[in-house]
Design an enzyme around this catalytic site. Structure first.
Site, mmCIF file in Angstrom:
data_model
loop_
_atom_site.group_PDB
_atom_site.id
_atom_site.type_symbol
_atom_site.label_atom_id
_atom_site.label_comp_id
_atom_site.label_asym_id
_atom_site.label_seq_id
_atom_site.Cartn_x
_atom_site.Cartn_y
_atom_site.Cartn_z
ATOM 1 N N ASN A 61 3.881 7.293 0.857
ATOM 2 C CA ASN A 61 3.428 8.871 0.960
ATOM 3 C C ASN A 61 3.696 9.468 2.166
ATOM 4 O OD1 ASN A 61 1.265 7.980 1.741
ATOM 5 N ND2 ASN A 61 -0.197 8.449 0.024
ATOM 6 N N GLU B 273 -10.501 6.923 14.168
ATOM 7 C CA GLU B 273 -8.985 6.772 14.099
ATOM 8 C C GLU B 273 -8.209 7.000 15.398
ATOM 9 O OE1 GLU B 273 -8.726 7.120 9.287
ATOM 10 O OE2 GLU B 273 -7.617 8.739 10.582
ATOM 11 N N ARG C 186 -4.289 17.974 6.765
ATOM 12 C CA ARG C 186 -4.524 17.470 5.443
ATOM 13 C C ARG C 186 -3.650 18.360 4.493
ATOM 14 N NH1 ARG C 186 -6.322 12.286 4.262
ATOM 15 N NH2 ARG C 186 -6.540 13.019 2.309
ATOM 16 N N HIS D 183 0.072 9.865 7.062
ATOM 17 C CA HIS D 183 -1.540 9.678 7.159
ATOM 18 C C HIS D 183 -2.250 10.895 8.074
ATOM 19 C CE1 HIS D 183 -5.524 7.977 7.682
ATOM 20 N NE2 HIS D 183 -5.324 8.310 8.718
ATOM 21 N N LYS E 266 4.522 7.093 8.433
ATOM 22 C CA LYS E 266 4.514 5.927 7.772
ATOM 23 C C LYS E 266 5.788 5.297 8.013
ATOM 24 C CE LYS E 266 0.253 6.550 5.181
ATOM 25 N NZ LYS E 266 -0.547 6.427 3.746
ATOM 26 N N PHE F 265 -4.877 -1.983 -4.313
ATOM 27 C CA PHE F 265 -3.850 -1.467 -3.734
ATOM 28 C C PHE F 265 -3.908 -2.042 -2.164
ATOM 29 C CE2 PHE F 265 -6.617 2.281 -3.377
ATOM 30 C CZ PHE F 265 -6.622 2.522 -2.034
ATOM 31 N N TYR G 95 -7.484 0.399 7.666
ATOM 32 C CA TYR G 95 -7.644 0.731 6.440
ATOM 33 C C TYR G 95 -8.938 0.123 6.101
ATOM 34 C CZ TYR G 95 -3.560 3.749 5.664
ATOM 35 O OH TYR G 95 -2.619 4.936 5.792
HETATM 36 N N1 UDP Z 1 -2.742 4.326 -1.792
HETATM 37 C C1 UDP Z 1 -2.139 3.454 -2.641
HETATM 38 N N2 UDP Z 1 -2.432 3.639 -3.898
HETATM 39 C C2 UDP Z 1 -3.752 4.319 -4.406
HETATM 40 C C3 UDP Z 1 -4.453 4.965 -3.348
HETATM 41 C C4 UDP Z 1 -3.838 5.019 -2.162
HETATM 42 O O1 UDP Z 1 -1.242 2.762 -2.666
HETATM 43 O O2 UDP Z 1 -3.954 4.234 -5.640
HETATM 44 C C5 UDP Z 1 -2.413 4.211 -0.567
HETATM 45 C C6 UDP Z 1 -1.597 5.461 0.122
HETATM 46 O O3 UDP Z 1 -0.483 5.155 0.999
HETATM 47 C C7 UDP Z 1 -2.586 6.290 0.774
HETATM 48 C C8 UDP Z 1 -3.282 5.249 1.526
HETATM 49 O O4 UDP Z 1 -3.305 3.947 0.409
HETATM 50 O O5 UDP Z 1 -2.107 7.394 1.665
HETATM 51 C C9 UDP Z 1 -5.084 5.413 1.885
HETATM 52 O O6 UDP Z 1 -5.555 6.053 0.366
HETATM 53 P P1 UDP Z 1 -6.533 7.362 0.641
HETATM 54 O O7 UDP Z 1 -7.313 7.438 -0.677
HETATM 55 O O8 UDP Z 1 -7.343 7.383 1.948
HETATM 56 O O9 UDP Z 1 -5.322 8.548 0.718
HETATM 57 P P2 UDP Z 1 -5.042 9.602 1.760
HETATM 58 O O10 UDP Z 1 -6.446 9.759 2.824
HETATM 59 O O11 UDP Z 1 -3.975 8.946 2.559
HETATM 60 O O12 UDP Z 1 -4.565 10.697 1.274
HETATM 61 MG MG MG Z 2 -7.751 8.505 3.560
#
Ligand code: UDP
Ligand code: MG
Length: 135
Positions: A112, A126, A85, A115, A9, A57, A49
């Site tokens: 974070n 994806e 992951r 991805h 990111k 969010f 997304y």
């Molecule tokens: N995110 C956020 N707030 C939240 C949850 C997620 O800003 O409460 C953002 C964060 O960058 C995350 C992305 O949205 O990586 C996608 O969320 P997901 O739950 O799919 O998490 P991931 O699969 O990336 O662990």
């Molecule tokens: Mg995700």
């Protein structure tokens, strides 16, 4: 053999973390099969997304993902989806295990750093979103 989508990111390139993260991927034995630096438009980030549409969010997430250069890649190996992951760590770095990328580098639950596809179905959607054509 499995393939998964990786995104470093915008905060990764902003903070000169690209090489360190790619080194962790290679050290884990995963193969970097595709790699490209691009800038996402807000529209392309939002479409990527789409499963999060309507969540509180999403607007901030789209702004974050489109604010700078991202590195998109495809990672290959046995169990690549789960292994990537696991290397990433939990979404919220506060909950991420020691030694994971998010524990070591992420700023907060939004910023974070990485991805990864979360299932074979999401990887199948994806990867062609960024790599529609074979090399
Ligand atoms: N995110 C956020 N707030 C939240 C949850 C997620 O800003 O409460 C953002 C964060 O960058 C995350 C992305 O949205 O990586 C996608 O969320 P997901 O739950 O799919 O998490 P991931 O699969 O990336 O662990
Ligand atoms: Mg995700």
């Amino acid at each position: 053999m499995e393939t998964t989508l990786m995104i470093l990111k915008p905060d990764a390139a902003e903070r000169n973390l690209v090489g360190s993260i790619l080194a962790r991927i290679e050290a884990s034995g995963l193969k970097i099969a595709r790699l490209e630096m691009i800038r996402l438009t807000p529209e392309r980030a939002r479409k990527f997304y789409h499963v999060h549409e309507g969540k509180p969010f999403i607007d901030d997430l789209v702004a974050y993902m489109s604010r700078g250069t991202v590195v998109v890649g495809a990672l290959e190996g046995e169990d690549a989806i789960t292994r990537w992951r696991e290397l990433m760590g939990a979404t919220n770095p506060a909950n991420a295990a020691p030694g994971t990328i998010r524990k070591d580098f992420a700023v907060d639950i939004q910023t974070n750093t990485v991805h990864g596809s979360d299932s074979p179905a999401s990887a199948a959607e994806e990867i062609p979103y960024f790599f529609p054509k074979p090399l």
